[in-house]
Write a protein that holds these residues in place. Sequence first.
Motif, PDB file in Angstrom:
ATOM      1  N   PHE A   1       8.334  30.093 -16.831  1.00  8.36           N
ATOM      2  CA  PHE A   1       9.677  30.265 -17.393  1.00  8.36           C
ATOM      3  C   PHE A   1       9.921  29.209 -18.485  1.00  8.36           C
ATOM      4  O   PHE A   1      10.508  29.499 -19.531  1.00  8.36           O
ATOM      5  CB  PHE A   1      10.701  30.122 -16.261  1.00  8.36           C
ATOM      6  N   ALA A   2       9.418  28.007 -18.239  1.00  8.38           N
ATOM      7  CA  ALA A   2       9.632  26.901 -19.185  1.00  8.38           C
ATOM      8  C   ALA A   2       8.988  27.205 -20.537  1.00  8.38           C
ATOM      9  O   ALA A   2       9.609  27.005 -21.584  1.00  8.38           O
ATOM     10  CB  ALA A   2       9.080  25.600 -18.604  1.00  8.38           C
ATOM     11  N   VAL A   3       7.741  27.681 -20.504  1.00  9.04           N
ATOM     12  CA  VAL A   3       7.015  27.876 -21.774  1.00  9.04           C
ATOM     13  C   VAL A   3       7.472  29.167 -22.478  1.00  9.04           C
ATOM     14  O   VAL A   3       7.755  29.161 -23.671  1.00  9.04           O
ATOM     15  CB  VAL A   3       5.485  27.900 -21.532  1.00  9.04           C
ATOM     16  N   ASN A   4       7.560  30.266 -21.712  1.00 10.48           N
ATOM     17  CA  ASN A   4       7.894  31.539 -22.344  1.00 10.48           C
ATOM     18  C   ASN A   4       9.342  31.598 -22.822  1.00 10.48           C
ATOM     19  O   ASN A   4       9.609  32.103 -23.909  1.00 10.48           O
ATOM     20  CB  ASN A   4       7.640  32.714 -21.383  1.00 10.48           C
ATOM     21  N   HIS A   5      10.250  31.091 -22.002  1.00  7.60           N
ATOM     22  CA  HIS A   5      11.676  31.222 -22.362  1.00  7.60           C
ATOM     23  C   HIS A   5      12.324  29.912 -22.817  1.00  7.60           C
ATOM     24  O   HIS A   5      12.834  29.831 -23.938  1.00  7.60           O
ATOM     25  CB  HIS A   5      12.460  31.822 -21.193  1.00  7.60           C
ATOM     26  N   LEU A   6      12.319  28.901 -21.947  1.00 10.13           N
ATOM     27  CA  LEU A   6      13.144  27.720 -22.252  1.00 10.13           C
ATOM     28  C   LEU A   6      12.721  27.019 -23.533  1.00 10.13           C
ATOM     29  O   LEU A   6      13.568  26.607 -24.340  1.00 10.13           O
ATOM     30  CB  LEU A   6      13.115  26.737 -21.071  1.00 10.13           C
ATOM     31  N   ALA A   7      11.418  26.861 -23.733  1.00 15.42           N
ATOM     32  CA  ALA A   7      10.941  26.150 -24.931  1.00 15.42           C
ATOM     33  C   ALA A   7      11.419  26.868 -26.190  1.00 15.42           C
ATOM     34  O   ALA A   7      11.877  26.235 -27.151  1.00 15.42           O
ATOM     35  CB  ALA A   7       9.424  26.064 -24.919  1.00 15.42           C
ATOM     36  N   HIS A   8      11.333  28.198 -26.169  1.00 15.12           N
ATOM     37  CA  HIS A   8      11.743  28.937 -27.366  1.00 15.12           C
ATOM     38  C   HIS A   8      13.257  28.933 -27.544  1.00 15.12           C
ATOM     39  O   HIS A   8      13.753  28.878 -28.682  1.00 15.12           O
ATOM     40  CB  HIS A   8      11.174  30.355 -27.322  1.00 15.12           C
ATOM     41  N   ALA A   9      13.991  28.967 -26.432  1.00 19.80           N
ATOM     42  CA  ALA A   9      15.452  28.887 -26.556  1.00 19.80           C
ATOM     43  C   ALA A   9      15.842  27.540 -27.176  1.00 19.80           C
ATOM     44  O   ALA A   9      16.748  27.462 -28.014  1.00 19.80           O
ATOM     45  CB  ALA A   9      16.107  29.063 -25.185  1.00 19.80           C
ATOM     46  N   GLN A  10      15.149  26.488 -26.772  1.00 19.02           N
ATOM     47  CA  GLN A  10      15.406  25.163 -27.360  1.00 19.02           C
ATOM     48  C   GLN A  10      15.075  25.153 -28.859  1.00 19.02           C
ATOM     49  O   GLN A  10      15.877  24.719 -29.694  1.00 19.02           O
ATOM     50  CB  GLN A  10      14.548  24.106 -26.641  1.00 19.02           C
ATOM     51  N   LEU A  11      13.890  25.638 -29.182  1.00 24.91           N
ATOM     52  CA  LEU A  11      13.432  25.614 -30.574  1.00 24.91           C
ATOM     53  C   LEU A  11      14.366  26.438 -31.476  1.00 24.91           C
ATOM     54  O   LEU A  11      14.778  25.985 -32.559  1.00 24.91           O
ATOM     55  CB  LEU A  11      12.006  26.173 -30.646  1.00 24.91           C
ATOM     56  N   ILE A  12      14.704  27.621 -31.004  1.00 27.15           N
ATOM     57  CA  ILE A  12      15.572  28.497 -31.806  1.00 27.15           C
ATOM     58  C   ILE A  12      16.965  27.874 -31.928  1.00 27.15           C
ATOM     59  O   ILE A  12      17.558  27.845 -33.011  1.00 27.15           O
ATOM     60  CB  ILE A  12      15.621  29.911 -31.176  1.00 27.15           C
ATOM     61  N   GLY A  13      17.470  27.334 -30.820  1.00 22.24           N
ATOM     62  CA  GLY A  13      18.789  26.684 -30.870  1.00 22.24           C
ATOM     63  C   GLY A  13      18.824  25.539 -31.867  1.00 22.24           C
ATOM     64  O   GLY A  13      19.825  25.319 -32.550  1.00 22.24           O
ATOM     65  N   ASP A  14      17.708  24.829 -31.981  1.00 24.49           N
ATOM     66  CA  ASP A  14      17.647  23.682 -32.893  1.00 24.49           C
ATOM     67  C   ASP A  14      17.427  24.097 -34.344  1.00 24.49           C
ATOM     68  O   ASP A  14      17.665  23.290 -35.247  1.00 24.49           O
ATOM     69  CB  ASP A  14      16.507  22.736 -32.475  1.00 24.49           C
TER      70      ASP A  14
ATOM     71  N   GLU B   1      22.652  25.171 -19.693  1.00 27.37           N
ATOM     72  CA  GLU B   1      22.685  24.133 -18.655  1.00 27.37           C
ATOM     73  C   GLU B   1      21.290  23.520 -18.469  1.00 27.37           C
ATOM     74  O   GLU B   1      21.133  22.301 -18.407  1.00 27.37           O
ATOM     75  CB  GLU B   1      23.169  24.788 -17.356  1.00 27.37           C
ATOM     76  N   LEU B   2      20.272  24.384 -18.414  1.00 21.44           N
ATOM     77  CA  LEU B   2      18.914  23.894 -18.172  1.00 21.44           C
ATOM     78  C   LEU B   2      18.418  23.037 -19.343  1.00 21.44           C
ATOM     79  O   LEU B   2      17.636  22.105 -19.151  1.00 21.44           O
ATOM     80  CB  LEU B   2      17.958  25.072 -17.945  1.00 21.44           C
ATOM     81  N   LEU B   3      18.850  23.357 -20.526  1.00 19.52           N
ATOM     82  CA  LEU B   3      18.417  22.576 -21.694  1.00 19.52           C
ATOM     83  C   LEU B   3      19.294  21.335 -21.877  1.00 19.52           C
ATOM     84  O   LEU B   3      19.038  20.519 -22.765  1.00 19.52           O
ATOM     85  CB  LEU B   3      18.457  23.434 -22.958  1.00 19.52           C
ATOM     86  N   GLN B   4      20.318  21.247 -21.034  1.00 21.83           N
ATOM     87  CA  GLN B   4      21.246  20.111 -21.085  1.00 21.83           C
ATOM     88  C   GLN B   4      21.750  19.876 -22.501  1.00 21.83           C
ATOM     89  O   GLN B   4      21.789  18.749 -23.003  1.00 21.83           O
ATOM     90  CB  GLN B   4      20.576  18.844 -20.538  1.00 21.83           C
TER      91      GLN B   4
END
Length: 302
Positions: free
Chosen positions: A114-127, A293-296
């Motif tokens: 979940f971290a690599v497929n979703h969270l990392a990309h959500a962080q990158l795109i958000g930034d 929340e997970l990306l704080q």
Amino acid sequence: MTTVLITGPTRGLGRATTLAMAGRPQAERPDLLLVGRPGHALTDVANEARTLGATVHEIGADLSRLADVRAAATTVREMLDAGVVRPLRALIANAGAMTADTRKASADGYEMTFAVNHLAHAQLIGDLVDVLDTPARIVLLGSNTYHANFWRRLLHVPAAEWTDPIDIARPAPGSAGVAYSNAKLAVLYYAHELQRHVGPGINVSVFEPGWMPGTALGRDTPAAVQAIGRAIARIPGVATPETSGPQLASMALDPRWAGLRDGAFVVRDRLTQVEPVAVDPERERRLWAATTELLQRRSMKY
Ligand SMILES: NC(=O)c1ccc[n+]([C@@H]2O[C@H](COP(=O)([O-])OP(=O)(O)OC[C@H]3O[C@@H](n4cnc5c(N)ncnc54)[C@H](OP(=O)(O)O)[C@@H]3O)[C@@H](O)[C@H]2O)c1
């Protein structure tokens, strides 16, 4: 011309897509930002793309570490500010993993797949979403494993078993296949919600490359299973990085796909309706809130 950022360019589909973009005629060839784990594989694909004529920048990041992802985004922003690269018009969130042990945690404590497929990309795109130069495209990587069909039942490929995203993100004993399918269902939900948050000039779509047996996505599976995958990959008509890579490049670059938005789902080169389970505004809103929340994150830049 423009710049395209791609994650996971070091092998499989990402490598083939990178080389397909680099190998285009000069007038259609984007500059490339390659975001991948630092090392020989990243340098090698960057050099190969340069040999084909592309201007390439390597950005080392382990996507299982959100600090690396944030640093990669900062590097991209600095490059754009300094005019080192041309306007960023597409982001391909290709990197993916299917970690065998669902108890394994990312550097930030989240279930690895979940971290690599979703969270990392959500962080990158958000930034990076606010530095995309419109009209821009965000292409996410989905997988049909989110739902069951005859063949996947036969091959014991499990479908998603959706629960609250905070639970999905928690490392715990479980099925690697379910974790992967959940992560890919999350990609679809996220794509739908992302489209509602970004400006009208940014189009969000999801690409499914077809089953590409024998890529390193199955690197955690038993050697015999991997060997069978490599054998199936040689059957004519079966998707491979070499056939699907140019299609993914096309999603990011070609006029043919310019109107795709709202998380439109393309399987190989065909626009496809997703199953009803993959469209759920309530789950999509909840995933967005849980991801925040997970990306704080204190604030999203949308
Ligand atoms: N293969 C299929 O049948 C299939 C079907 C549907 C969808 N997809 C999706 O297509 C995408 C590409 O898959 P693939 O088959 O090409 O897999 P692959 O050969 O394993 O390539 C995955 C890429 O992601 C990178 N990656 C994985 N974990 C990373 C991390 N922690 N940090 C940085 N990079 C990381 C890998 O880098 P390293 O080289 O450093 O490991 C590699 O470049 C994935 O999103 C996958 O879910 C694949």
